[in-house]
Write a protein that holds these residues in place. Sequence first.
Motif, short mmCIF file in Angstrom:
data_model
loop_
_atom_site.label_atom_id
_atom_site.label_comp_id
_atom_site.label_asym_id
_atom_site.label_seq_id
_atom_site.Cartn_x
_atom_site.Cartn_y
_atom_site.Cartn_z
N ARG A 179 -13.16 11.77 -0.16
CA ARG A 179 -13.93 12.32 1.03
C ARG A 179 -13.95 13.83 1.19
NH1 ARG A 179 -7.61 10.90 1.74
NH2 ARG A 179 -9.04 8.83 1.80
N SER A 216 -3.08 1.03 -4.85
CA SER A 216 -3.24 2.10 -4.10
C SER A 216 -4.33 2.52 -4.50
CB SER A 216 -2.15 3.19 -4.07
OG SER A 216 -2.36 4.73 -3.74
N THR A 217 -5.01 3.50 -3.57
CA THR A 217 -6.53 3.92 -4.14
C THR A 217 -5.60 5.17 -4.01
OG1 THR A 217 -6.87 3.94 -1.62
CG2 THR A 217 -8.17 2.56 -2.91
N THR A 218 -4.28 5.90 -4.43
CA THR A 218 -4.51 7.31 -4.49
C THR A 218 -4.48 7.38 -6.27
OG1 THR A 218 -3.19 9.39 -4.04
CG2 THR A 218 -1.53 7.09 -4.21
N SER A 219 -3.93 9.19 -6.97
CA SER A 219 -4.42 9.25 -7.90
C SER A 219 -2.65 8.54 -8.63
CB SER A 219 -4.38 10.02 -8.85
OG SER A 219 -6.06 10.59 -7.57
N HIS A 259 -10.15 18.99 -5.71
CA HIS A 259 -9.56 17.91 -5.73
C HIS A 259 -8.27 17.74 -6.34
CE1 HIS A 259 -8.96 13.49 -6.77
NE2 HIS A 259 -8.34 13.58 -4.94
N ASN A 279 0.00 11.09 -7.33
CA ASN A 279 0.44 11.27 -6.93
C ASN A 279 1.24 10.25 -6.00
OD1 ASN A 279 -1.40 13.35 -5.96
ND2 ASN A 279 -2.88 12.38 -4.85
N GLY A 326 -9.64 10.49 -2.75
CA GLY A 326 -9.76 11.51 -2.38
C GLY A 326 -11.04 13.03 -2.74
N GLU A 360 -0.42 10.87 4.68
CA GLU A 360 -1.55 11.64 4.73
C GLU A 360 -1.48 12.98 5.90
OE1 GLU A 360 -3.77 10.96 3.40
OE2 GLU A 360 -4.09 8.66 2.49
N LYS A 366 -5.12 19.98 -5.05
CA LYS A 366 -5.22 19.23 -3.99
C LYS A 366 -3.72 18.44 -4.52
CE LYS A 366 -5.88 15.23 -2.87
NZ LYS A 366 -4.73 13.81 -2.49
N ASP A 400 0.94 -1.35 -0.32
CA ASP A 400 0.02 -0.12 0.05
C ASP A 400 1.05 1.65 -0.10
OD1 ASP A 400 -2.26 1.59 0.87
OD2 ASP A 400 -1.44 1.77 2.58
C1 XBP Z 1 -4.99 6.28 0.51
C2 XBP Z 1 -5.83 6.93 0.66
C3 XBP Z 1 -5.77 8.02 -1.34
C4 XBP Z 1 -5.55 9.33 -0.21
C5 XBP Z 1 -5.86 10.56 -1.61
O1 XBP Z 1 -5.01 5.22 -0.38
O2 XBP Z 1 -7.43 6.97 1.06
O3 XBP Z 1 -7.37 8.36 -1.02
O4 XBP Z 1 -5.86 9.95 0.90
O5 XBP Z 1 -5.46 11.07 -2.52
P1 XBP Z 1 -3.51 4.17 0.46
P2 XBP Z 1 -5.93 10.88 -3.86
O6 XBP Z 1 -3.43 3.90 1.76
O7 XBP Z 1 -4.21 2.55 -0.53
O8 XBP Z 1 -2.59 4.67 -0.64
O9 XBP Z 1 -6.79 11.71 -2.99
O10 XBP Z 1 -5.66 11.09 -5.14
O11 XBP Z 1 -7.74 9.91 -4.47
#
Ligand code: XBP
Length: 229
Positions: A60, A123-126, A83, A129, A57, A22, A86, A13
């Motif tokens: 959220r 990951s669920t992040t972009s 977003h 990032n 994000g 974060e 951000k 992750d």
């Molecule tokens: C963690 C998350 C992410 C980031 C924000 O994902 O929840 O969404 O906080 O990223 P992980 P975005 O721990 O799976 O990496 O704004 O790009 O969604």
Amino acid sequence: MMQLSQRRCVLFDVDGTIAETEGHAHLPAFNRAFEQIGLAWHWSRDDYHGLLKTAGGFERLVRHAENIGLDPQAMRGQLTLVHQAKNKHYGQIMANGAVPPRQGFADLLLALQGKGIRWGVVSTTSRANWDALWRYALQPLGLPEPSVVVCSEDVTAKKPDPQAYVIALERLGLVAAEACAIEDSRNGLLAAKGAGLDVAIVASEFFGDEQFAEAQQVVDELSELLLNI
Ligand code: XBP
Ligand code: MG
């Protein structure tokens, strides 16, 4: 204990696991974006702690709008701008070198490489990032490149849905028993478990108080997992 030496690939992750992004990058970037777009919101660490139950994000931002009684559909355009802003601020924070990888991460990757075990990112992040973290915080350390990178753009359902892990295994051509996951949150644990993976949890700033009963192992720092290779 989660044995690593038997695996072909270890899936990491990103946020909270590879680096404490974060609190050090996403949260300040959100607050800068609110100011830039002219939205009178400001998130404290406590606010963000609660909001992190929602992965992603953008999701959220939608959750926060709902929490304070606003209609997120009516503000969709504005939330999209926030977003995007951000993630730009996140990239700038990374470029300034503000967020190093967590203790033991580099040693763990090099130890895996020494045993011929690959590594990947789920990951669920972009993706932008992830690219910023790789380019500014990880690549300069001379670390091996990941064999697979799955980010939010690759999936239709974010963690705790297992889709991101299922896609990573498909791309690697591995079955779950040949890999394993390292996560820091309950959403991540459920996603990896849902794909059939063994999971080690590394406690992080915001998720240390979550419930991890399904994990094979819970550690405070990644360096403790060097014993598992
Ligand atoms: C963690 C998350 C992410 C980031 C924000 O994902 O929840 O969404 O906080 O990223 P992980 P975005 O721990 O799976 O990496 O704004 O790009 O969604
Ligand atoms: Mg995480």
